[in-house]
Design an enzyme around this catalytic site. Structure first.
Site, PDB file in Angstrom:
ATOM      1  N   SER A  92      38.803  58.644  50.630  1.00  0.00           N
ATOM      2  CA  SER A  92      38.329  57.498  50.116  1.00  0.00           C
ATOM      3  C   SER A  92      37.483  58.206  49.048  1.00  0.00           C
ATOM      4  O   SER A  92      36.491  57.140  48.638  1.00  0.00           O
ATOM      5  CB  SER A  92      37.361  56.606  51.110  1.00  0.00           C
ATOM      6  OG  SER A  92      36.462  57.527  52.053  1.00  0.00           O
ATOM      7  N   HIS A 128      35.979  12.179  36.425  1.00  0.00           N
ATOM      8  CA  HIS A 128      37.304  12.372  36.364  1.00  0.00           C
ATOM      9  C   HIS A 128      37.892  12.852  34.673  1.00  0.00           C
ATOM     10  O   HIS A 128      38.862  12.513  34.335  1.00  0.00           O
ATOM     11  CB  HIS A 128      38.221  11.038  36.592  1.00  0.00           C
ATOM     12  CG  HIS A 128      37.490  10.105  37.699  1.00  0.00           C
ATOM     13  ND1 HIS A 128      38.157  10.295  39.005  1.00  0.00           N
ATOM     14  CD2 HIS A 128      36.334   9.406  37.810  1.00  0.00           C
ATOM     15  CE1 HIS A 128      37.562   9.414  40.082  1.00  0.00           C
ATOM     16  NE2 HIS A 128      36.623   9.124  39.293  1.00  0.00           N
ATOM     17  N   SER A 186      43.877  34.580  16.458  1.00  0.00           N
ATOM     18  CA  SER A 186      45.565  34.617  16.998  1.00  0.00           C
ATOM     19  C   SER A 186      46.135  35.717  15.904  1.00  0.00           C
ATOM     20  O   SER A 186      45.761  35.815  14.833  1.00  0.00           O
ATOM     21  CB  SER A 186      45.983  33.290  16.943  1.00  0.00           C
ATOM     22  OG  SER A 186      47.318  33.700  16.681  1.00  0.00           O
ATOM     23  N   LYS A 243      43.202  29.835  14.026  1.00  0.00           N
ATOM     24  CA  LYS A 243      42.712  29.723  15.440  1.00  0.00           C
ATOM     25  C   LYS A 243      41.392  30.404  15.799  1.00  0.00           C
ATOM     26  O   LYS A 243      41.375  31.620  15.350  1.00  0.00           O
ATOM     27  CB  LYS A 243      43.705  30.259  16.689  1.00  0.00           C
ATOM     28  CG  LYS A 243      44.922  29.303  16.524  1.00  0.00           C
ATOM     29  CD  LYS A 243      45.832  29.329  17.642  1.00  0.00           C
ATOM     30  CE  LYS A 243      45.172  28.608  18.836  1.00  0.00           C
ATOM     31  NZ  LYS A 243      45.975  28.659  20.212  1.00  0.00           N
ATOM     32  N   ASN A 266      39.939  31.702  19.657  1.00  0.00           N
ATOM     33  CA  ASN A 266      40.255  31.208  21.002  1.00  0.00           C
ATOM     34  C   ASN A 266      39.093  31.726  21.954  1.00  0.00           C
ATOM     35  O   ASN A 266      38.382  32.628  21.652  1.00  0.00           O
ATOM     36  CB  ASN A 266      41.436  32.172  21.400  1.00  0.00           C
ATOM     37  CG  ASN A 266      42.752  31.735  20.708  1.00  0.00           C
ATOM     38  OD1 ASN A 266      42.639  30.419  20.289  1.00  0.00           O
ATOM     39  ND2 ASN A 266      43.679  32.699  20.484  1.00  0.00           N
ATOM     40  N   GLU A 283      37.935  32.160  29.100  1.00  0.00           N
ATOM     41  CA  GLU A 283      39.156  31.926  29.890  1.00  0.00           C
ATOM     42  C   GLU A 283      39.266  33.171  30.992  1.00  0.00           C
ATOM     43  O   GLU A 283      39.601  33.062  32.059  1.00  0.00           O
ATOM     44  CB  GLU A 283      40.188  32.053  28.937  1.00  0.00           C
ATOM     45  CG  GLU A 283      40.472  30.883  28.079  1.00  0.00           C
ATOM     46  CD  GLU A 283      41.493  31.310  26.840  1.00  0.00           C
ATOM     47  OE1 GLU A 283      42.580  30.902  26.922  1.00  0.00           O
ATOM     48  OE2 GLU A 283      41.252  31.661  25.961  1.00  0.00           O
ATOM     49  N   TYR A 334      33.451  50.982  65.510  1.00  0.00           N
ATOM     50  CA  TYR A 334      34.035  51.315  64.199  1.00  0.00           C
ATOM     51  C   TYR A 334      35.636  51.668  64.340  1.00  0.00           C
ATOM     52  O   TYR A 334      36.204  52.104  65.263  1.00  0.00           O
ATOM     53  CB  TYR A 334      33.531  52.584  63.732  1.00  0.00           C
ATOM     54  CG  TYR A 334      34.092  53.368  62.507  1.00  0.00           C
ATOM     55  CD1 TYR A 334      33.713  52.566  61.074  1.00  0.00           C
ATOM     56  CD2 TYR A 334      35.129  54.203  62.368  1.00  0.00           C
ATOM     57  CE1 TYR A 334      34.032  53.174  59.967  1.00  0.00           C
ATOM     58  CE2 TYR A 334      35.561  54.678  61.090  1.00  0.00           C
ATOM     59  CZ  TYR A 334      35.171  53.977  60.115  1.00  0.00           C
ATOM     60  OH  TYR A 334      35.729  54.494  58.930  1.00  0.00           O
ATOM     61  N   GLN A 364      37.278  51.305  56.313  1.00  0.00           N
ATOM     62  CA  GLN A 364      37.263  52.157  55.124  1.00  0.00           C
ATOM     63  C   GLN A 364      37.738  51.283  53.808  1.00  0.00           C
ATOM     64  O   GLN A 364      37.327  51.545  52.816  1.00  0.00           O
ATOM     65  CB  GLN A 364      37.945  53.416  55.160  1.00  0.00           C
ATOM     66  CG  GLN A 364      37.900  54.438  53.643  1.00  0.00           C
ATOM     67  CD  GLN A 364      38.550  55.805  54.020  1.00  0.00           C
ATOM     68  OE1 GLN A 364      37.962  56.347  54.809  1.00  0.00           O
ATOM     69  NE2 GLN A 364      39.583  55.858  53.429  1.00  0.00           N
TER      70      GLN A 364
HETATM   71  N1  ARG Z   1      35.104  57.253  54.968  1.00  0.00           N
HETATM   72  C1  ARG Z   1      34.657  56.527  56.224  1.00  0.00           C
HETATM   73  C2  ARG Z   1      34.536  55.130  55.724  1.00  0.00           C
HETATM   74  O1  ARG Z   1      34.332  54.774  54.839  1.00  0.00           O
HETATM   75  C3  ARG Z   1      33.468  57.166  56.759  1.00  0.00           C
HETATM   76  C4  ARG Z   1      33.276  56.963  58.121  1.00  0.00           C
HETATM   77  C5  ARG Z   1      34.296  57.816  59.109  1.00  0.00           C
HETATM   78  N2  ARG Z   1      34.289  57.827  60.399  1.00  0.00           N
HETATM   79  C6  ARG Z   1      35.252  57.981  61.126  1.00  0.00           C
HETATM   80  N3  ARG Z   1      34.972  57.920  62.150  1.00  0.00           N
HETATM   81  N4  ARG Z   1      36.278  58.868  60.748  1.00  0.00           N
HETATM   82  O2  ARG Z   1      34.610  54.221  56.670  1.00  0.00           O
END
Ligand code: ARG
Length: 461
Positions: A20, A153, A274, A280, A282, A287, A314, A319
């Site tokens: 991550s 309306h 445009s 134009k 725009n 938007e 958890y 993640q």
């Molecule tokens: N990268 C993990 C997350 O964002 C951190 C926590 C990881 N904990 C675990 N028990 N693997 O959730």
């Protein structure tokens, strides 16, 4: 970090799948702040010696500098921000670095980092919203005497002051600010000390960590502390409403910029041309803002779906909680600032707004109210006025252009004073009851809003 139990290395593809770091490196400075507070607590409680603690804190500060200078060696194979920083610490100060993770788990650590991050972003949104409100108020003050059609309306309904229309948005964004303030109470809670899920046997002091980080409170239940993501959901909800409010104004800008309305002229910096139609201009910015709003709704639903039916405590699913918030944050932060700049420069076409008043018999309600004052029951007054509008429409004339004799054919009670009542400006300025579009009411609203803003900013936005 967990080689003790494992014989084989992780599969390359799985490593990529589970990492991550691309996302959570955004949390790096908060991870370090949290770790420093944790280390100070460990020293105070005698869990680390002063010497060890000092080395750890200095190492963390060096890492902070490396990150600030873009010199930190990010390692993708180390999965996430927490492991990257911990590994680097050990590289810099040796085995003592490994003691930082005492009485802590990545589960309470990531929850803390995320809370600090959400808190800082919500505070930025709030500051940006206060600035936007200031500009809405300024534009309202400049346009108190500008009369335009108000719609229901999307049909012309009653004349209103442009200031009144703008002040309606001030109310929306004020609620957004207050919503953020309320949510922050629940965001700014320290979960550190919950450890993996069951709490810890070490004699920790979670309140100390909370105070060090300027948070308002600490967790009460370790299982909830590591598995709660309500604070992110509330942030996503606050962001969605802010964007929903902005999208309504965007929609109006888009319509008003159409030459058939011609109510606004967009500043060049906030419009595009445009490539094929030279005439134009725009309203792309409005938007896109309207379009990006849908993404923030999607992000809220993404996290709600992610959390649905997740068993305690958890789960790695969690993640996936970060990308939706990061996306919404970018959209909200940019949109509020851009809208502020755009609103500062939009030109209102007062002449076209006035012209539009005649299309749609916007003074018909005034006439009905006038008849009521003469003693006719409202339902009947409504009927008489309706017939008069139909008559005028057939003659291609406005109500105020009808002769008094013509009026009298519909009701003998109508006198010369009717023309004053049909005047658009009078129609607006008479509505001074609470929250109405009358001039006195608008001035009252502006004053109250300025007081509110001063209280929030201490006089400076
Ligand atoms: N990268 C993990 C997350 O964002 C951190 C926590 C990881 N904990 C675990 N028990 N693997 O959730």
């Amino acid at each position: 970090m967990w080689k003790g139990r494992f014989k084989a290395d992780i599969d390359e593809l799985v490593l990529e799948y589970t990492a991550s770091i691309d996302v959570d490196r955004e949390f790096a400075i908060f991870d370090i702040k949290g770790s420093i507070a944790h280390a100070k607590m460990l020293i105070k409680q005698g869990i680390l010696t002063k010497e060890e603690g000092k080395k750890i804190i200095e190492g963390l500060k060096d890492i902070f500098k490396e990150i600030e200078n873009g010199e930190f060696p990010w390692r993708w194979e180390l999965e996430d921000v927490h492991l990257n920083i911990e590994m680097r610490l050990t590289e810099l100060i040796g085995d003592i670095g490994k003691k930082l993770h005492t009485a802590r788990s990545r589960n309470d650590q990531v929850a803390l980092d995320f809370r600090l991050f959400v808190s800082s972003r919500l505070k930025f949104w709030k500051t940006a919203l206060l600035r936007l409100i200031e500009v809405f108020l300024k534009r309202a003050q400049e346009n108190i005497d500008v009369i335009m059609p108000g719609f229901t309306h999307l049909q012309p309904a009653q004349p209103i002051s442009l200031a009144h229309h703008l002040l309606a948005y001030v109310q929306m964004f004020k609620r957004d600010v207050e919503r953020i303030e309320d949510f922050l109470k629940r965001v700014e809670i320290s979960p550190l000390g919950a450890a993996a899920l069951a709490g810890t046997t070490y004699p920790i002091d979670p309140e100390f960590v909370g105070r060090e980080l300027g948070l308002g409170g600490v967790f009460e239940n370790s299982m909830d502390a590591v598995s709660d993501r309500d604070f992110v959901l509330e942030g996503l909800f606050a962001g969605s409403i802010i964007m929903m409010h902005l999208s309504r104004f965007c929609e109006e800008i888009i319509m008003w910029a159409n030459p058939n309305f011609g109510f606004v002229l967009l500043p060049d910096e906030f419009a595009t041309g445009s490539s094929i139609m030279p005439q134009k201009k725009n309203p792309d910015v409005a938007e896109l803002m309207r379009g990006k709003t849908s993404r923030t709704f999607g992000n809220l639903i993404t996290l709600l779906s992610l959390m649905k039916a997740l068993p305690l405590a958890y789960n790695r699913d969690m993640q996936e909680d970060k990308p939706p918030f990061l996306d919404t944050d970018k959209i909200v932060s940019m949109s509020v600032v851009i809208m502020t700049k755009m609103l500062e420069k939009i030109e209102f076409n007062i002449e076209n707004m006035n012209k539009a008043l005649n299309k749609g018999y916007l003074n018909a309600t005034e006439l009905a109210d006038y008849l009521v004052l003469k003693g006719i029951p409202f339902r009947e007054a409504h009927h008489i006025t309706g017939s008069l509008v139909a008559y005028a429409e057939q003659k291609h004339r406005y109500l105020e252009e009808l002769k008094i004799d013509e009026f009298k054919e519909f009701s003998p009670l109508i006198e010369e004073d009717v023309y004053e009542v049909l005047d658009y400006k009078n129609a607006v300025s008479r509505r001074n009851a609470l929250g109405g579009t009358g001039m006195e009411s608008i001035k009252r609203q502006i004053k109250e809003n300025i007081n509110w803003l001063d209280k929030k900013t201490g006089g400076s936005v």
